[in-house]
Design a protein around this motif. Structure first.
Motif, PDB file in Angstrom:
ATOM      1  N   GLY A   1       0.794  -1.225   0.000  1.00 28.29           N
ATOM      2  CA  GLY A   1       0.000   0.000   0.000  1.00 28.29           C
ATOM      3  C   GLY A   1       0.826   1.274   0.000  1.00 28.29           C
ATOM      4  O   GLY A   1       0.274   2.375   0.010  1.00 28.29           O
TER       5      GLY A   1
ATOM      6  N   GLY B   1       2.585   2.460  -2.376  1.00 29.31           N
ATOM      7  CA  GLY B   1       2.547   3.155  -3.660  1.00 29.31           C
ATOM      8  C   GLY B   1       3.499   2.614  -4.717  1.00 29.31           C
ATOM      9  O   GLY B   1       3.629   3.202  -5.795  1.00 29.31           O
ATOM     10  N   LYS B   2       4.113   1.474  -4.443  1.00 26.21           N
ATOM     11  CA  LYS B   2       5.126   0.932  -5.358  1.00 26.21           C
ATOM     12  C   LYS B   2       4.533   0.588  -6.726  1.00 26.21           C
ATOM     13  O   LYS B   2       5.084   0.951  -7.768  1.00 26.21           O
ATOM     14  CB  LYS B   2       5.788  -0.323  -4.746  1.00 26.21           C
ATOM     15  N   SER B   3       3.421  -0.126  -6.727  1.00 29.05           N
ATOM     16  CA  SER B   3       2.837  -0.540  -8.008  1.00 29.05           C
ATOM     17  C   SER B   3       2.294   0.653  -8.775  1.00 29.05           C
ATOM     18  O   SER B   3       2.349   0.686 -10.011  1.00 29.05           O
ATOM     19  CB  SER B   3       1.721  -1.571  -7.791  1.00 29.05           C
ATOM     20  N   THR B   4       1.760   1.629  -8.062  1.00 24.29           N
ATOM     21  CA  THR B   4       1.289   2.843  -8.736  1.00 24.29           C
ATOM     22  C   THR B   4       2.461   3.521  -9.432  1.00 24.29           C
ATOM     23  O   THR B   4       2.356   3.959 -10.584  1.00 24.29           O
ATOM     24  CB  THR B   4       0.628   3.795  -7.722  1.00 24.29           C
TER      25      THR B   4
HETATM   26  N1  LIG Z   1      -7.007   1.251  -8.837  1.00 23.90           N
HETATM   27  C1  LIG Z   1      -7.013   1.776  -7.595  1.00 23.90           C
HETATM   28  N2  LIG Z   1      -8.082   2.464  -7.126  1.00 23.90           N
HETATM   29  C2  LIG Z   1      -8.107   2.993  -5.888  1.00 23.90           C
HETATM   30  N3  LIG Z   1      -7.079   2.893  -5.025  1.00 23.90           N
HETATM   31  C3  LIG Z   1      -5.979   2.220  -5.422  1.00 23.90           C
HETATM   32  C4  LIG Z   1      -5.888   1.618  -6.717  1.00 23.90           C
HETATM   33  N4  LIG Z   1      -4.681   0.993  -6.822  1.00 23.90           N
HETATM   34  C5  LIG Z   1      -4.046   1.203  -5.656  1.00 23.90           C
HETATM   35  N5  LIG Z   1      -4.812   1.939  -4.808  1.00 23.90           N
HETATM   36  C6  LIG Z   1      -4.443   2.406  -3.463  1.00 23.90           C
HETATM   37  O1  LIG Z   1      -3.287   3.196  -3.596  1.00 23.90           O
HETATM   38  C7  LIG Z   1      -2.361   2.943  -2.557  1.00 23.90           C
HETATM   39  C8  LIG Z   1      -1.037   2.441  -3.138  1.00 23.90           C
HETATM   40  O2  LIG Z   1      -1.275   1.174  -3.752  1.00 23.90           O
HETATM   41  P1  LIG Z   1      -0.157   0.408  -4.578  1.00 23.90           P
HETATM   42  O3  LIG Z   1       0.466   1.348  -5.533  1.00 23.90           O
HETATM   43  O4  LIG Z   1      -0.763  -0.817  -5.132  1.00 23.90           O
HETATM   44  O5  LIG Z   1       0.883   0.048  -3.419  1.00 23.90           O
HETATM   45  P2  LIG Z   1       1.935  -1.165  -3.281  1.00 23.90           P
HETATM   46  O6  LIG Z   1       2.236  -1.689  -4.651  1.00 23.90           O
HETATM   47  O7  LIG Z   1       3.106  -0.534  -2.595  1.00 23.90           O
HETATM   48  O8  LIG Z   1       1.285  -2.196  -2.416  1.00 23.90           O
HETATM   49  C9  LIG Z   1      -3.035   1.933  -1.642  1.00 23.90           C
HETATM   50  O9  LIG Z   1      -3.693   2.642  -0.610  1.00 23.90           O
HETATM   51  C10 LIG Z   1      -4.043   1.270  -2.539  1.00 23.90           C
HETATM   52  O10 LIG Z   1      -5.145   0.793  -1.798  1.00 23.90           O
END
Ligand SMILES: Nc1ncnc2c1ncn2[C@@H]1O[C@H](COP(=O)(O)OP(=O)(O)O)[C@@H](O)[C@H]1O
Ligand SMILES: Nc1ncnc2c1ncn2[C@@H]1O[C@H](COP(=O)(O)OP(=O)(O)O)[C@@H](O)[C@H]1O
Ligand SMILES: [Mg+2]
Ligand SMILES: [Mg+2]
Lengths: 272, 260
Positions: free
Chosen positions: A43, A45-48
């Protein structure tokens, strides 16, 4: 030489009821041939960040410069050409590929899209790529779903390097694999990097994996990059709370068993 | 050693098209923490499901499982189960309070009111901050780590003497994993529960287990006190698991932390 530079990147999700700032004011760079590891809790933000770099979604603000070009303003032909220079490997390969596609089709797809190899030579090129990732060329005809997790990840790597990218973004690419399989894949990635002089943005929640392959590390916490530095410096003396928590939580194998237990427990965070 | 709580003799389990466990013989002792370690597909979950009575109907079963009590422990009453995926443990449309209270009401024969009070205490016990608010929340409103805490609370609500944790921390990031492992460690010690801890991560087993059993391809390759298995493994496969573990002291694959 700087290959990629990211300045003040920001991305927010608007979902039912609440806004989430997933990436906030992120600034970092990657040099040619370098691996930058991004560590952070789930959570953070790595994947984002990965999706923003790969152009799978636009940022709300910020600047990305890749191979000297303004990555966010590229369009049409220029964008397509430049896209072939940045590739990706994700955790869930089956989700990323067409499930019934053959290995050959999967690897050949980016070559076809980017027309990097003339048609008559594509079969040979696919065989070369398979060999490059340690698979025999007879894999080309097999459907992807038949493969083991490690073989699928090798196919994903072959596909990623097919267009000879300068940067590969790997998001938890080895997280679902068994230890031995994981280690062989990490060795393959390091070897390919050395030979092709690619850069990696290597995302993982597992600091031990990142330490094995990363020249530098960036620690993410709640959308922000809270610390960057040389891998050994961060592991030995993390400056941020998130960095310290990650270092403390990375389990050592205790040869004497649990009598010598040193598990650290930080306070749980409340997030409802 | 004293009489086992459970003696498994020559157990084989198969699913429609494949064998998952072959000729497994294993004793489980009361109050011990037994880790089952092995790569994916080695049969760990099949053993867990067999012990918990959770095998699918079409599974083929041969061999003998003898419990010292003379009867199979009942899941949810004598035996608690924590899955990797909390969606297997928690009902998405039930409030947290209801699901944790449910087990206590049914198995400890409490009134709803008493079961609710018990559930609230359990949430506090698994270190859920602000348990009052969480009682009224739904699973999706919690983070993965908090959901696993709730699943653990639900698993121990009926005060079972046996707890099976099947990859209970594998879907969590390392920081949350360390917290949940520490929680399990405390809970199991306090209640003197027998714990069967299933994991693909031998380092994790080294932090929790009294004994370690190593599985490969549906067979038990080695079992013994954790310190023996970890410091002088006899089996080649066990050795490779130990050597393959990466931590912050392993030799990096690249020249350490230097720019290329
Ligand atoms: N498509 C989406 N819609 C709404 N919230 C999202 C979405 N994708 C990720 N998030 C939220 O954004 C934040 C960062 O997520 P993400 O980038 O997946 O983190 P990580 O890869 O580090 O686990 C988290 O709070 C997650 O719940
Ligand atoms: N419900 C099922 N039906 C058919 N095969 C199964 C089922 N569950 C597990 N298997 C197979 O049994 C073997 C052992 O699986 P499992 O006990 O889940 O191993 P582990 O938990 O060690 O990963 C694997 O080959 C797996 O694919
Ligand atoms: Mg992610
Ligand atoms: Mg399993």
């Amino acid at each position: 030489m700087t290959l990629l530079s990211v300045e003040n990147l920001r991305r927010r999700y608007v979902s039912t009821g609440r806004d989430i700032v997933a990436v906030e004011n992120a600034t970092f760079s990657i040099a040619a041939g370098e691996t930058l590891g991004i560590a952070g809790a789930s959570g953070s933000g790595k994947s984002t960040m990965a999706r923003l770099l790969l152009g799978l979604m636009p940022p709300d603000a910020g600047k990305i410069t890749f191979e000297g070009q303004d990555w966010l303003s590229l369009k049409g032909k220029d964008l397509r050409r430049q896209r072939s220079r940045m590739q990706m490997v994700f955790q869930d390969v089956l989700g990323a590929f067409h499930p019934t596609a053959t290995v050959g089709e999967t690897i050949g797809d980016p070559i076809r899209v980017h027309r990097t190899v003339p048609k008559p030579q594509r079969t040979r090129e696919i065989a070369r790529l398979l060999e490059r990732v340690g698979l025999s060329s007879d894999f080309a005809g097999r459907p992807v779903y038949e493969l083991s997790g490690g073989q699928r990840q090798r196919v994903a790597i072959a596909r990623a390097i097919a267009t000879r990218p300068s940067l590969v973004v790997l998001d938890e690419a080895v997280s679902a694999l068994d230890v031995q399989v994981r280690n062989r894949i990490l060795e393959l990635l390091v070897e390919l990097q050395r030979e092709e002089n690619m850069s990696y943005l290597f995302i993982s929640h597992d600091l031990a994996v990142l330490r094995a392959v990363s020249h530098r590390l960036a620690i993410m916490d709640a959308g922000r990059i809270v610390e960057t530095g040389h891998t050994s410096d961060i592991i030995e003396q993390p400056q941020s709370a998130a960095g310290r928590a990650l270092v403390a939580a990375t389990l050592r194998l205790m040869p004497g068993g649990r009598q010598t237990n040193t598990i650290q427990q930080s306070e749980p965070t409340y997030d409802i | 050693m004293n009489n086992p709580l459970c003696r498994i003799t020559d157990l084989s389990v198969g699913y429609r098209d494949r064998t998952a466990l072959t000729g497994l013989s294993l004793d489980i002792f009361s109050g011990e923490r037994l880790a089952i370690v092995g790569e994916s597909g080695s049969g760990k979950s099949t053993l867990a499901r067999t012990l918990a009575g959770l095998l699918p109907d079409d599974a083929v079963f041969a061999g003998d499982i003898r419990w010292s009590s003379g009867q199979t422990p009942s899941l949810g009453r004598d035996l608690g189960f924590v899955f990797q995926d909390t969606s297997a443990s928690l009902n998405p449309v039930l409030k947290i309070g209801e699901q944790v209270a449910e087990g206590a009401k049914r198995h400890l024969r409490m009134t709803w009111q008493a079961a609710y009070a018990h559930a609230r205490n359990l949430l506090e016990h698994v270190r859920i901050p602000n348990p009052e608010a969480v009682m009224n929340a739904y699973p999706h409103q919690l983070s993965g780590g908090q959901r696993q805490r709730v699943a653990i609370a639900a698993a121990i609500a009926s005060r079972p003497s046996i707890l099976i944790a099947d990859e209970a921390t594998s879907a969590l990031d390392t920081v949350v994993q360390a917290q949940i492992v520490a929680l399990l460690d405390t809970l199991v010690s306090e209640a003197a529960m027998t714990m069967i801890f299933i994991t693909h991560d031998i380092a994790l087993a080294s932090h929790l287990a009294d004994r370690i059993a190593v599985f490969k391809d549906g067979r038990l390759v080695e079992i013994g006190p954790a310190a023996d298995i970890l410091s002088s493994p006899k089996d080649e496969y066990t050795k490779s698991l130990i050597e393959g573990h990466y931590d912050l002291a392993s030799t990096p694959l690249i020249s350490a932390g230097r720019r290329p």
